[in-house]
Write a protein that holds these residues in place. Structure first.
Motif, PDB file in Angstrom:
ATOM      1  N   ASP A  73     -53.460 -43.126 -60.153  1.00 19.94           N
ATOM      2  CA  ASP A  73     -54.082 -43.415 -58.869  1.00 19.94           C
ATOM      3  C   ASP A  73     -53.888 -44.898 -58.574  1.00 19.94           C
ATOM      4  OD1 ASP A  73     -55.706 -43.896 -56.701  1.00 19.94           O
ATOM      5  OD2 ASP A  73     -57.303 -42.562 -57.379  1.00 19.94           O
ATOM      6  N   ASP A  74     -53.074 -45.205 -57.564  1.00 26.03           N
ATOM      7  CA  ASP A  74     -52.755 -46.598 -57.255  1.00 26.03           C
ATOM      8  C   ASP A  74     -53.956 -47.399 -56.762  1.00 26.03           C
ATOM      9  OD1 ASP A  74     -50.147 -46.200 -57.961  1.00 26.03           O
ATOM     10  OD2 ASP A  74     -49.482 -45.716 -55.928  1.00 26.03           O
ATOM     11  N   SER A  75     -55.024 -46.695 -56.359  1.00 26.22           N
ATOM     12  CA  SER A  75     -56.194 -47.408 -55.858  1.00 26.22           C
ATOM     13  C   SER A  75     -57.038 -47.980 -56.997  1.00 26.22           C
ATOM     14  CB  SER A  75     -57.059 -46.480 -54.998  1.00 26.22           C
ATOM     15  OG  SER A  75     -57.676 -45.483 -55.806  1.00 26.22           O
ATOM     16  N   LEU A  76     -56.790 -47.565 -58.240  1.00 31.47           N
ATOM     17  CA  LEU A  76     -57.560 -48.076 -59.374  1.00 31.47           C
ATOM     18  C   LEU A  76     -57.125 -49.501 -59.715  1.00 31.47           C
ATOM     19  CD1 LEU A  76     -57.620 -44.998 -61.792  1.00 31.47           C
ATOM     20  CD2 LEU A  76     -59.441 -45.771 -60.272  1.00 31.47           C
ATOM     21  N   LYS A  77     -58.083 -50.316 -60.149  1.00 31.61           N
ATOM     22  CA  LYS A  77     -57.776 -51.670 -60.589  1.00 31.61           C
ATOM     23  C   LYS A  77     -57.112 -51.620 -61.962  1.00 31.61           C
ATOM     24  CE  LYS A  77     -62.087 -53.199 -58.394  1.00 31.61           C
ATOM     25  NZ  LYS A  77     -63.426 -53.773 -58.648  1.00 31.61           N
ATOM     26  N   ALA A  78     -56.527 -52.734 -62.366  1.00 34.71           N
ATOM     27  CA  ALA A  78     -55.826 -52.799 -63.656  1.00 34.71           C
ATOM     28  C   ALA A  78     -56.770 -52.484 -64.812  1.00 34.71           C
ATOM     29  CB  ALA A  78     -55.189 -54.176 -63.834  1.00 34.71           C
ATOM     30  N   ASN A  79     -57.987 -53.047 -64.773  1.00 36.24           N
ATOM     31  CA  ASN A  79     -58.932 -52.791 -65.864  1.00 36.24           C
ATOM     32  C   ASN A  79     -59.382 -51.335 -65.883  1.00 36.24           C
ATOM     33  OD1 ASN A  79     -60.396 -53.240 -63.456  1.00 36.24           O
ATOM     34  ND2 ASN A  79     -62.257 -53.760 -64.599  1.00 36.24           N
ATOM     35  N   GLN A  80     -59.450 -50.705 -64.704  1.00 36.71           N
ATOM     36  CA  GLN A  80     -59.809 -49.296 -64.653  1.00 36.71           C
ATOM     37  C   GLN A  80     -58.700 -48.425 -65.232  1.00 36.71           C
ATOM     38  OE1 GLN A  80     -60.586 -49.198 -60.370  1.00 36.71           O
ATOM     39  NE2 GLN A  80     -62.742 -48.755 -60.791  1.00 36.71           N
ATOM     40  N   ARG A  81     -57.451 -48.755 -64.901  1.00 33.12           N
ATOM     41  CA  ARG A  81     -56.326 -47.987 -65.442  1.00 33.12           C
ATOM     42  C   ARG A  81     -56.245 -48.129 -66.960  1.00 33.12           C
ATOM     43  NH1 ARG A  81     -53.682 -50.001 -60.756  1.00 33.12           N
ATOM     44  NH2 ARG A  81     -52.598 -51.583 -61.989  1.00 33.12           N
ATOM     45  N   HIS A  82     -56.488 -49.343 -67.457  1.00 36.56           N
ATOM     46  CA  HIS A  82     -56.464 -49.584 -68.903  1.00 36.56           C
ATOM     47  C   HIS A  82     -57.550 -48.750 -69.603  1.00 36.56           C
ATOM     48  CE1 HIS A  82     -55.998 -51.730 -72.690  1.00 36.56           C
ATOM     49  NE2 HIS A  82     -57.298 -51.940 -72.699  1.00 36.56           N
ATOM     50  N   TYR A  83     -58.746 -48.741 -69.027  1.00 42.44           N
ATOM     51  CA  TYR A  83     -59.843 -47.964 -69.606  1.00 42.44           C
ATOM     52  C   TYR A  83     -59.519 -46.468 -69.586  1.00 42.44           C
ATOM     53  CZ  TYR A  83     -64.620 -46.353 -70.479  1.00 42.44           C
ATOM     54  OH  TYR A  83     -65.731 -45.753 -71.012  1.00 42.44           O
ATOM     55  N   LEU A  84     -58.885 -46.025 -68.503  1.00 43.95           N
ATOM     56  CA  LEU A  84     -58.563 -44.614 -68.357  1.00 43.95           C
ATOM     57  C   LEU A  84     -57.548 -44.154 -69.399  1.00 43.95           C
ATOM     58  CD1 LEU A  84     -59.360 -42.272 -66.495  1.00 43.95           C
ATOM     59  CD2 LEU A  84     -57.367 -42.797 -65.099  1.00 43.95           C
ATOM     60  N   LEU A  85     -56.628 -45.032 -69.782  1.00 42.94           N
ATOM     61  CA  LEU A  85     -55.648 -44.685 -70.808  1.00 42.94           C
ATOM     62  C   LEU A  85     -56.329 -44.374 -72.136  1.00 42.94           C
ATOM     63  CD1 LEU A  85     -52.783 -47.276 -70.159  1.00 42.94           C
ATOM     64  CD2 LEU A  85     -52.682 -44.791 -69.844  1.00 42.94           C
ATOM     65  N   LYS A  86     -57.408 -45.099 -72.442  1.00 41.47           N
ATOM     66  CA  LYS A  86     -58.113 -44.900 -73.714  1.00 41.47           C
ATOM     67  C   LYS A  86     -59.169 -43.812 -73.626  1.00 41.47           C
ATOM     68  CE  LYS A  86     -59.649 -49.042 -74.370  1.00 41.47           C
ATOM     69  NZ  LYS A  86     -60.344 -50.143 -75.080  1.00 41.47           N
ATOM     70  N   GLN A  87     -59.804 -43.678 -72.471  1.00 43.07           N
ATOM     71  CA  GLN A  87     -60.975 -42.813 -72.360  1.00 43.07           C
ATOM     72  C   GLN A  87     -60.760 -41.615 -71.429  1.00 43.07           C
ATOM     73  OE1 GLN A  87     -63.860 -43.234 -74.057  1.00 43.07           O
ATOM     74  NE2 GLN A  87     -63.159 -45.088 -75.078  1.00 43.07           N
ATOM     75  N   GLY A  88     -59.535 -41.417 -70.966  1.00 45.99           N
ATOM     76  CA  GLY A  88     -59.275 -40.360 -69.995  1.00 45.99           C
ATOM     77  C   GLY A  88     -59.655 -38.971 -70.481  1.00 45.99           C
ATOM     78  N   GLU A  89     -59.345 -38.666 -71.758  1.00 45.13           N
ATOM     79  CA  GLU A  89     -59.666 -37.338 -72.291  1.00 45.13           C
ATOM     80  C   GLU A  89     -61.179 -37.128 -72.374  1.00 45.13           C
ATOM     81  OE1 GLU A  89     -57.596 -35.780 -75.668  1.00 45.13           O
ATOM     82  OE2 GLU A  89     -55.817 -36.953 -75.259  1.00 45.13           O
ATOM     83  N   ARG A  90     -61.898 -38.156 -72.742  1.00 40.16           N
ATOM     84  CA  ARG A  90     -63.363 -38.034 -72.812  1.00 40.16           C
ATOM     85  C   ARG A  90     -63.948 -37.809 -71.418  1.00 40.16           C
ATOM     86  NH1 ARG A  90     -67.708 -41.117 -72.065  1.00 40.16           N
ATOM     87  NH2 ARG A  90     -66.529 -43.023 -71.677  1.00 40.16           N
ATOM     88  N   ILE A  91     -63.458 -38.557 -70.447  1.00 40.79           N
ATOM     89  CA  ILE A  91     -63.922 -38.386 -69.074  1.00 40.79           C
ATOM     90  C   ILE A  91     -63.605 -36.978 -68.582  1.00 40.79           C
ATOM     91  CG2 ILE A  91     -63.515 -39.138 -66.694  1.00 40.79           C
ATOM     92  CD1 ILE A  91     -63.191 -41.986 -67.806  1.00 40.79           C
ATOM     93  N   ALA A  92     -62.382 -36.510 -68.880  1.00 35.72           N
ATOM     94  CA  ALA A  92     -61.987 -35.161 -68.457  1.00 35.72           C
ATOM     95  C   ALA A  92     -62.894 -34.107 -69.072  1.00 35.72           C
ATOM     96  CB  ALA A  92     -60.533 -34.904 -68.839  1.00 35.72           C
ATOM     97  N   SER A  93     -63.336 -34.327 -70.312  1.00 36.09           N
ATOM     98  CA  SER A  93     -64.218 -33.349 -70.957  1.00 36.09           C
ATOM     99  C   SER A  93     -65.549 -33.238 -70.224  1.00 36.09           C
ATOM    100  CB  SER A  93     -64.448 -33.722 -72.430  1.00 36.09           C
ATOM    101  OG  SER A  93     -65.281 -34.862 -72.559  1.00 36.09           O
ATOM    102  N   VAL A  94     -66.052 -34.369 -69.709  1.00 35.38           N
ATOM    103  CA  VAL A  94     -67.303 -34.337 -68.941  1.00 35.38           C
ATOM    104  C   VAL A  94     -67.092 -33.616 -67.618  1.00 35.38           C
ATOM    105  CG1 VAL A  94     -69.091 -35.720 -67.821  1.00 35.38           C
ATOM    106  CG2 VAL A  94     -68.157 -36.447 -70.018  1.00 35.38           C
ATOM    107  N   LEU A  95     -65.958 -33.880 -66.961  1.00 34.33           N
ATOM    108  CA  LEU A  95     -65.669 -33.180 -65.706  1.00 34.33           C
ATOM    109  C   LEU A  95     -65.627 -31.673 -65.939  1.00 34.33           C
ATOM    110  CD1 LEU A  95     -62.873 -35.428 -64.133  1.00 34.33           C
ATOM    111  CD2 LEU A  95     -65.340 -35.598 -63.850  1.00 34.33           C
ATOM    112  N   ASP A  96     -65.032 -31.263 -67.048  1.00 33.77           N
ATOM    113  CA  ASP A  96     -64.982 -29.831 -67.373  1.00 33.77           C
ATOM    114  C   ASP A  96     -66.382 -29.260 -67.562  1.00 33.77           C
ATOM    115  OD1 ASP A  96     -62.231 -29.695 -67.254  1.00 33.77           O
ATOM    116  OD2 ASP A  96     -61.944 -29.947 -69.416  1.00 33.77           O
TER     117      ASP A  96
END
Length: 227
Positions: free
Chosen positions: A1-24
């Motif tokens: 998502d190009d609208s995300l800031k650099a720090n948000q993209r960095h966090y998402l690379l490490k925590q994306g699977e955990r976040i996805a588990s909550v969405l599920d």
């Protein structure tokens, strides 16, 4: 998502699977508790997960947040209402903030950072969960993960030193401890999940998959106990 800031993209690379588990889990909750009304969610110590919830579910959720608000990681446009509170104040019942009842309370890797008594924190969270179908999704590291056990065997302390800035882990827990704390504070355990949301490979990762209780992360799903 190009609208995300650099720090948000960095966090998402490490925590994306955990976040996805909550969405599920939120999506599954909505299927099991279908309603024409939005699902009311309280995200404790809001972070990028809050943004993900809003982007994924839109107006199907009323999203409130509790704790400190990190302007660098999320926008106030993504939430309905924020309740400012130092979560360590959950130690003191007269400092509890009334945020109303919520269908879902999310505590994503917050519990291990708190200096507060865990019983007092969960008693406070219990007051914020709707009955009888409310849920708490609590994610936290596993104190007895295989990596921690190996470090101890080698004479190393796997746990962080407490620092003045208070950003590290104060106390990590076992699933048995979480289960006991939940039962003491008015909850019923609905589900226990061992997982490791960090995307990596190696021998230890294979061992963790073979012995789930040695995984680095845990999720426990709680509901209000009757009475």
């Amino acid at each position: 998502d190009d609208s995300l800031k650099a720090n948000q993209r960095h966090y998402l690379l490490k925590q994306g699977e955990r976040i996805a588990s909550v969405l599920d889990m939120v999506g599954e909750y909505r299927k099991q508790n279908s309603s024409n009304e939005p699902t009311k969610v309280l995200d404790v110590s809001p972070h990028l997960l809050t943004t993900a919830l809003r982007r994924h579910f839109g107006d199907a959720l009323v999203i409130n947040t509790l704790g400190w608000f990190d302007e660098s990681m999320l926008s106030r446009d993504d939430i309905n209402e924020h309740f400012q509170m130092d979560l360590n104040d959950s130690n003191f019942e007269d400092r509890w903030i009334d945020c109303g009842k919520h269908d879902i309370v999310v505590m994503g890797e917050i519990f291990e950072h708190l200096f507060a008594c865990p019983k007092m924190t969960l008693r406070y969270i219990r007051t914020l969960v709707s009955e009888p179908n409310g849920r708490v999704f609590l994610q936290t590291p596993n104190a007895v993960a295989i990596r921690n056990r190996l470090k101890m065997m080698l004479g190393q302390n796997p746990f962080e030193m407490i620092e003045p800035h208070r950003t590290g882990h104060v106390r990590e827990y076992t699933m048995r401890e979480l289960r006991s704390l939940a039962k003491q504070t008015g909850f019923r355990v609905e589900q226990e999940i061992y997982d490791d949301y960090v995307p990596e490979r190696g021998i230890l990762r294979l061992v963790e998959k073979c012995v789930p209780r040695w995984q680095r992360r845990m999720t426990i799903v709680l509901s209000p106990a009757a009475g």
